[in-house]
Enzyme design. Structure first.
Site, short mmCIF file in Angstrom:
data_model
loop_
_atom_site.label_atom_id
_atom_site.label_comp_id
_atom_site.label_asym_id
_atom_site.label_seq_id
_atom_site.Cartn_x
_atom_site.Cartn_y
_atom_site.Cartn_z
N GLY A 135 0.89 -1.00 0.03
CA GLY A 135 0.31 -0.46 -0.13
C GLY A 135 0.75 1.24 0.11
O GLY A 135 2.13 1.56 -0.52
N LYS A 155 1.43 -6.09 9.01
CA LYS A 155 1.83 -4.89 8.04
C LYS A 155 2.50 -4.12 8.94
O LYS A 155 3.25 -3.95 9.81
CB LYS A 155 0.49 -3.81 8.15
CG LYS A 155 1.32 -2.80 7.08
CD LYS A 155 -0.76 -1.34 7.45
CE LYS A 155 0.14 -0.42 6.17
NZ LYS A 155 -1.43 0.70 5.92
N ASP A 247 -10.24 6.77 4.50
CA ASP A 247 -9.88 6.77 3.42
C ASP A 247 -10.93 5.57 2.31
O ASP A 247 -10.07 4.05 2.06
CB ASP A 247 -8.61 6.41 2.84
CG ASP A 247 -8.08 6.00 1.96
OD1 ASP A 247 -8.10 6.40 0.74
OD2 ASP A 247 -6.64 5.18 2.01
#
Length: 736
Positions: A135, A155, A247
């Site tokens: 990302g 992540k 988002d």
């Protein structure tokens, strides 16, 4: 005498930014068609000052498209373009913008800090199994929790040495999401650091994401409603805990193997209990195509739960129609988000129920106060729709609203009643116009475009004044190939293709009493079977049609991007011959030097302009162009040349629109056969001699027969800045 036209290697009259954008748009069009582009040769055609900048943009664009189909490597690009080694070496990692305005990784290499991460490596007590995605802020790995023996998603940020702002935003994502527990939110297990590595561990969702599913097209309505209702309820849970996502987009909606949606990636979340202001006012964070107007304007202080309502509305819109509410490059998307309402979902997909269309449009209101106040209200309306109940967003009965207005505001009631009467009168007038059209001998007309599939709008032109009769336009565009019933007369015809190209041309629908078609493209026609009139097809112009054209603001009250594109010089004989592929026009003996302005009749000028992908200006447009040129004439900084050189330039306006004193070349018997030319008066035109001192009178004009050809009678092409298909789109062109 006019200055010579610039050679092909002269500095482009567009700004550097515009010029690079035009070249990149041309490259992207070819990539979208699946064509191979030699970036090195493509960049060699540019101004040397802009070479490095254009190369960088082209590399990013090419890598973006290639990475959607396969893994790309730096070595691959170094082998293909050894001449561009320096620029390729500089591309460690880059985030691009896809056709929907979404941020995408455009290469497989990343910052050196996590380049060495491989399967089997341990980060804290998590063992890496496989990389599942990347990302804007980091990589996501499937990992095994060695302590609790479970599979997690790990992540990791892109770089070890993050700036304090980036590190705080990354850790803040985990802190915000860790407060939340809901079946439609991805659960955060832990947030921490292991030496130089920061990480967030979440539950691992086996499956895909909504963005991937929507690539196949719109979803069934029943599934869309269930997805949207579940997501709205999950968002309400987050909002109750003071977390605004900011988002929302299809890529951030994970779908498990049972199709259950889960919201993830709170990397831009606004945590109301965090007093620190991570995002300065005016800083733009988010994905443009799904961004609320207040985000696009950088008004971070105005962002609240209604911002997420808009984001979910954008997802709902795409799931229903198969396309996001706004598309294009980043600048175009942001402008559209702020100023332009997307087409109603039902216009793009007729099977969308009216109530669901109403819910979606309420969620996408530009002003936050016009949307659902909370995501819970949105969820309630979606559940009511599921159960077949009346939705809350439905407008009240008009009579009931009128009575309520009378009770609350007696004075305003008068305004409402007057508006209602005007609306009824307008509808009645519209119906009478349609009936009158039939009485005037409307004919069945076959509408063709090349390539087919364009949306086409016909705007009648009043024959003596040139005024656009927008009130007589069809209520919606026609998809070509198709048929329409049109009244005989002249039309401005606007066509828009799905790839963004558009063209504005002139066409004539003949009366039944007319036996022979005209000799020009805009006056020709054929009679098909069943007495159907076939007009010449409208051809899509090439993407590079705007190269070299200059922008002139319209000074209208329309959208902020309303401007005219105008050629800096009148069309030359060489250009006219090229447009006709070398075939002569008029009397070849009258042709001047190749670079001198072409002297042609009005109809010849209209056809040549159409072949160029452009059109002739109206008289009002010519005046706007001349004012800009005159205000900059000393330094020629406007880039528009020749308007004050004693030449007369054709406009599309007939003599019936003339005001004040005009000079007629003949006794005009039919105003529809005349056109106004600007830039020179009768004496100067008749003399045919170049004056010693160019005229500075921008108001000089002459009325001519449309078939006249004179030594100093020329034409200049213009083009609209955007496609015009609706009544409001023609507001500027009708302001005479």
């Amino acid at each position: 005498m006019l200055p010579p036209q610039p050679a092909s290697d002269s500095p482009n009259p567009l700004s550097d930014d515009d010029w690079v954008d035009v070249r990149c748009d041309e490259c992207e069009t070819r990539l979208r068609r699946g064509e191979s582009v030699d970036l090195y040769k493509f960049a060699q055609q540019c101004d040397p000052r802009l070479h490095d900048r254009l190369v960088h943009e082209l590399l990013v664009l090419d890598i973006d498209y290639a990475s959607r189909l396969r893994t790309v490597t730096r070595d691959e690009y170094l082998a293909r373009y050894p001449q561009l080694r320096q620029q390729i070496e500089a591309l460690d990692f880059h985030i691009g913008i896809d056709s929907k305005g979404a941020e995408q990784p455009t290469a497989s290499w990343v910052a050196p800090a996590i380049e060495g991460l491989v399967k089997g490596r341990d980060i804290a007590h998590y063992r890496l199994v496989r990389k599942v995605g990347e990302g804007a802020m980091g990589q996501v790995w499937q990992a095994h929790d060695l302590r609790l023996d479970r599979t997690v998603a790990l992540k990791l940020p892109n770089a070890i040495d993050m700036s304090p702002d980036v590190r705080q935003r990354f850790l803040r994502e985990g802190q915000a999401a860790s407060q939340l527990r809901h079946p439609n939110l991805v659960t955060v297990h832990a947030v921490g650091r292991d030496g130089p590595y920061a990480y967030i561990a979440t539950e691992f969702i086996e499956g895909g994401d909504l963005g991937r599913e929507l690539k196949a097209g719109p979803l069934p309505v029943k599934r869309v409603v269930e997805l949207a209702a579940a997501l709205a309820e999950a968002l309400h849970h987050a909002h109750q805990h003071g977390v605004v996502h900011r988002d929302l987009k299809p890529a951030n909606i994970l779908l498990d193997l049972d199709g259950v949606p889960r919201i993830t990636d709170f990397g831009l979340a606004k945590w109301e209990r965090d007093a620190s202001a991570l995002t300065a006012h005016g800083q733009l964070l988010g994905t443009p195509a799904y961004m609320a107007p207040e985000q696009a304007l950088g008004k971070t202080s105005e962002i609240d739960c209604r911002t997420d309502v808009y984001g979910l509305g954008a997802i709902l819109y795409e799931a229903l129609t198969g396309q996001p509410p706004h598309s294009g490059d980043r600048a175009a998307v942001l402008l559209s988000v702020i100023h332009i309402d997307p087409p109603m979902p039902r216009r793009l997909r007729r099977s969308v129920p009216r109530d669901l269309d109403t819910i979606c449009r309420k969620a996408l209101q530009k002003r936050p106060e016009g949307r659902y106040a909370t995501s819970q209200e949105l969820a309630v309306d979606l559940r009511r729709f599921q159960r077949g109940e009346m939705i809350l967003a439905r407008r009240a009965n008009p009579l009931r609203r009128l009575l309520q207005t009378v009770q609350r505001r007696p004075a305003a009631a008068v305004v409402v009643l007057l508006a209602t009467l005007l609306a009824v009168t307008a509808l009645a007038f519209r119906e009478l116009q349609l009936q009158n059209r039939e009485l005037r001998g409307a004919r069945e007309v076959a509408i063709l475009t090349a390539p087919p599939g364009a949306q086409v709008a016909f705007v009648p032109i009043e024959e003596t004044t040139g005024r656009l009769l927008v009130e007589e336009m069809s209520s919606k565009p026609i998809e070509a190939p198709g048929n329409a019933r049109l009244t005989p007369g002249d039309y401005l015809v606007a066509a828009r293709w799905n790839d963004g190209r558009f063209h504005e041309v002139f066409r004539r629908v003949p009366a039944k009493s007319v036996d022979a078609p005209g000799q020009f493209r805009h006056t020709r026609w054929l009679i098909r079977e069943n007495n159907v009139i076939e007009l010449p097809p409208i051809e899509a112009p090439p993407n590079q049609v705007v190269e070299g054209m200059l922008r002139v603001p319209t000074e209208s009250d329309g959208p902020v991007d309303d401007f005219i594109l105008v050629d800096p010089y009148p069309t030359t004989f060489a250009q006219a011959l090229a447009l006709r592929q070398g075939r002569p026009f008029g009397d070849p003996r009258s042709h001047g030097a190749p670079n001198s302005p072409a002297t042609v009749s009005y109809d010849q000028a209209v056809e040549l302009a159409e072949r160029a992908g452009k059109r002739l200006p109206t008289e009002r447009e010519w005046e706007l162009i001349s004012r800009r040129s005159k205000s900059n004439e000393g330094a020629h900084s406007s880039g528009i040349k020749g308007l004050f050189a004693g030449l007369a330039e054709w406009t599309t306006t007939p003599a019936g629109a003339a005001t004040g004193t005009r000079t007629l070349t003949n006794s005009v018997a039919s105003l529809s056969d005349t056109r106004i030319a600007r830039g020179a008066d009768r004496d100067r035109l008749d003399s045919g001699i170049e004056p010693d001192e160019p005229s500075r009178n921008a108001m000089a004009s002459v009325v001519l027969w449309r078939h006249e050809v004179r030594p100093r009678l020329v034409f200049r092409c213009v083009r609209s800045s955007r496609p015009r298909l609706d009544t409001d789109d023609f507001r500027f062109l009708t302001e005479q």
